[in-house]
Design an enzyme around this catalytic site. Sequence first.
Site, PDB file in Angstrom:
ATOM      1  N   LEU A   1       7.031  -3.078 -10.133  1.00 60.48           N
ATOM      2  CA  LEU A   1       7.368  -4.463  -8.933  1.00 60.48           C
ATOM      3  C   LEU A   1       8.781  -4.529  -9.782  1.00 60.48           C
ATOM      4  O   LEU A   1       9.284  -4.618 -11.008  1.00 60.48           O
ATOM      5  CB  LEU A   1       6.684  -5.279  -9.474  1.00 60.48           C
ATOM      6  CG  LEU A   1       5.034  -4.731  -8.762  1.00 60.48           C
ATOM      7  CD1 LEU A   1       4.104  -6.273 -10.038  1.00 60.48           C
ATOM      8  CD2 LEU A   1       4.723  -4.437  -8.443  1.00 60.48           C
ATOM      9  N   HIS A   2      10.040  -4.838  -9.207  1.00 65.92           N
ATOM     10  CA  HIS A   2      10.965  -5.978  -9.076  1.00 65.92           C
ATOM     11  C   HIS A   2      11.139  -6.191  -7.765  1.00 65.92           C
ATOM     12  O   HIS A   2      10.208  -6.845  -6.738  1.00 65.92           O
ATOM     13  CB  HIS A   2      11.621  -4.498  -8.191  1.00 65.92           C
ATOM     14  CG  HIS A   2      11.367  -3.717  -7.082  1.00 65.92           C
ATOM     15  ND1 HIS A   2      11.696  -4.317  -6.233  1.00 65.92           N
ATOM     16  CD2 HIS A   2      11.134  -2.362  -6.991  1.00 65.92           C
ATOM     17  CE1 HIS A   2      11.384  -3.222  -5.288  1.00 65.92           C
ATOM     18  NE2 HIS A   2      10.944  -1.826  -5.088  1.00 65.92           N
TER      19      HIS A   2
ATOM     20  N   GLY B   1      12.048  -6.665  -5.047  1.00 64.71           N
ATOM     21  CA  GLY B   1      11.974  -6.300  -3.756  1.00 64.71           C
ATOM     22  C   GLY B   1      10.257  -6.990  -3.298  1.00 64.71           C
ATOM     23  O   GLY B   1       9.994  -7.474  -2.360  1.00 64.71           O
ATOM     24  N   HIS B   2       9.577  -6.239  -4.525  1.00 60.03           N
ATOM     25  CA  HIS B   2       7.799  -6.670  -4.598  1.00 60.03           C
ATOM     26  C   HIS B   2       8.207  -8.417  -4.255  1.00 60.03           C
ATOM     27  O   HIS B   2       6.794  -8.987  -3.353  1.00 60.03           O
ATOM     28  CB  HIS B   2       7.087  -6.405  -4.829  1.00 60.03           C
ATOM     29  CG  HIS B   2       7.819  -4.215  -5.488  1.00 60.03           C
ATOM     30  ND1 HIS B   2       8.346  -4.004  -5.750  1.00 60.03           N
ATOM     31  CD2 HIS B   2       6.907  -3.583  -4.991  1.00 60.03           C
ATOM     32  CE1 HIS B   2       7.701  -2.604  -6.069  1.00 60.03           C
ATOM     33  NE2 HIS B   2       7.456  -2.334  -4.647  1.00 60.03           N
TER      34      HIS B   2
ATOM     35  N   SER C   1      14.423   0.064  -5.829  1.00 59.89           N
ATOM     36  CA  SER C   1      13.414   0.816  -5.700  1.00 59.89           C
ATOM     37  C   SER C   1      12.285   1.207  -6.458  1.00 59.89           C
ATOM     38  O   SER C   1      13.659   1.291  -7.401  1.00 59.89           O
ATOM     39  CB  SER C   1      13.640   2.456  -4.443  1.00 59.89           C
ATOM     40  OG  SER C   1      12.934   2.748  -4.780  1.00 59.89           O
TER      41      SER C   1
HETATM   42  P1  AMP Z   1       6.076  -0.027  -2.923  1.00 59.63           P
HETATM   43  O1  AMP Z   1       5.449   0.402  -3.456  1.00 59.63           O
HETATM   44  O2  AMP Z   1       7.418   0.770  -2.685  1.00 59.63           O
HETATM   45  O3  AMP Z   1       4.951   0.921  -1.799  1.00 59.63           O
HETATM   46  O4  AMP Z   1       6.545  -1.357  -1.852  1.00 59.63           O
HETATM   47  C1  AMP Z   1       6.002  -2.671  -1.281  1.00 59.63           C
HETATM   48  C2  AMP Z   1       6.559  -2.956  -0.158  1.00 59.63           C
HETATM   49  O5  AMP Z   1       7.552  -3.419  -1.152  1.00 59.63           O
HETATM   50  C3  AMP Z   1       6.486  -2.503   0.161  1.00 59.63           C
HETATM   51  O6  AMP Z   1       6.402  -3.307   2.047  1.00 59.63           O
HETATM   52  C4  AMP Z   1       8.114  -1.884   0.397  1.00 59.63           C
HETATM   53  O7  AMP Z   1       8.596  -1.939   2.233  1.00 59.63           O
HETATM   54  C5  AMP Z   1       8.344  -3.472  -0.107  1.00 59.63           C
HETATM   55  N1  AMP Z   1       9.911  -2.923  -0.599  1.00 59.63           N
HETATM   56  C6  AMP Z   1      10.608  -2.399  -1.377  1.00 59.63           C
HETATM   57  N2  AMP Z   1      11.625  -2.043  -1.544  1.00 59.63           N
HETATM   58  C7  AMP Z   1      11.724  -3.205  -1.471  1.00 59.63           C
HETATM   59  C8  AMP Z   1      12.967  -3.554  -1.526  1.00 59.63           C
HETATM   60  N3  AMP Z   1      14.648  -3.398  -1.844  1.00 59.63           N
HETATM   61  N4  AMP Z   1      13.263  -4.854  -0.544  1.00 59.63           N
HETATM   62  C9  AMP Z   1      11.782  -5.665   0.160  1.00 59.63           C
HETATM   63  N5  AMP Z   1      10.864  -4.902   0.487  1.00 59.63           N
HETATM   64  C10 AMP Z   1      10.988  -3.560  -0.249  1.00 59.63           C
END
Ligand code: AMP
Length: 284
Positions: free
Chosen positions: A35-36, A38-39, A187
């Site tokens: 998690l970062h 964005g999450h 990411s």
């Molecule tokens: P992931 O864990 O990469 O599958 O992402 C999970 C959710 O977090 C997805 O809906 C992504 O679009 C969202 N997400 C990932 N990176 C970002 C970011 N930098 N800004 C906003 N949402 C993000």
Amino acid sequence: MKICDAIDGMLEARRRNSNNGDGKSLGLVPTMGALHEGHLSLIRAAKTQCDLVTVSLFVNPLQFGPGEDLAKYPRDFDRDRALLEREGVDFLFAPGVEEMYPPGAVTYVTVEGIGDRLCGRARPGHFRGVTTVVSKLFNILQPDLAFFGEKDAAQVAIIRRMVRDLNIPVRIVTCPIVRDLDGLAMSSRNAYLDPQERKSATILYRSLMEVQKAFDQGEHEARELIKEGKRALAADPTVLLDYLEIVDPETLDPIDDVSRRALVAVAAFFGKTRLIDNLVLEPT
Ligand code: AMP
């Protein structure tokens, strides 16, 4: 925070929540962990809009192609759990692969056509993996609202279409891209970048900014706008472009003339790491 790795346990928790009759709304934030910010932005949005928030954490093998980074995808359950506790998440659903895909599972959800565009073309089967796991999560958790990042714009378009086509009773909410100070979209895969690649990776956002600049200066022809973006990317010879396209944000069909909202989507390799980014052009 209640942590659950079993589907039955999650179904039971959901049943208890809807049976007590107080009509609490449930928000779901699907993630693959690592998690970062964005999450966390999705989780915070869910907290403000829902009474209860569930985060799912599942590195979904179905959305990785052969030779992709499934085995080395960053995993740190303890760190993720601590972050989610701190955000005040109510439920963490973290199933194992066997729990989600028991032997003999042969049913998939495919969004045809639109699922083969952008990353769907570059990564065959990727979106089928995404739509299959997201529909399973919707069935298991039955959220009222589900939160997705605009960073994965094609994913959003495809999930919206799936929800519409299959009449899934959930509202899709999207949240803006969260970026590092130098513009790189956050990411989980940024962790793969060595210092030189990390530096190069800022070109993704800078190329999008060049497209935006040309658009603001009156260029509305997609071919010319794409040329601007590609010119910016070519400034770094170490970057391998996968695609830079201008498409309708809902159908992902290519657009020739940007006279309506248009998604500029880019994907490129920095060493072995493939990153994506996008922006939306809004004609006034
Ligand atoms: P992931 O864990 O990469 O599958 O992402 C999970 C959710 O977090 C997805 O809906 C992504 O679009 C969202 N997400 C990932 N990176 C970002 C970011 N930098 N800004 C906003 N949402 C993000």
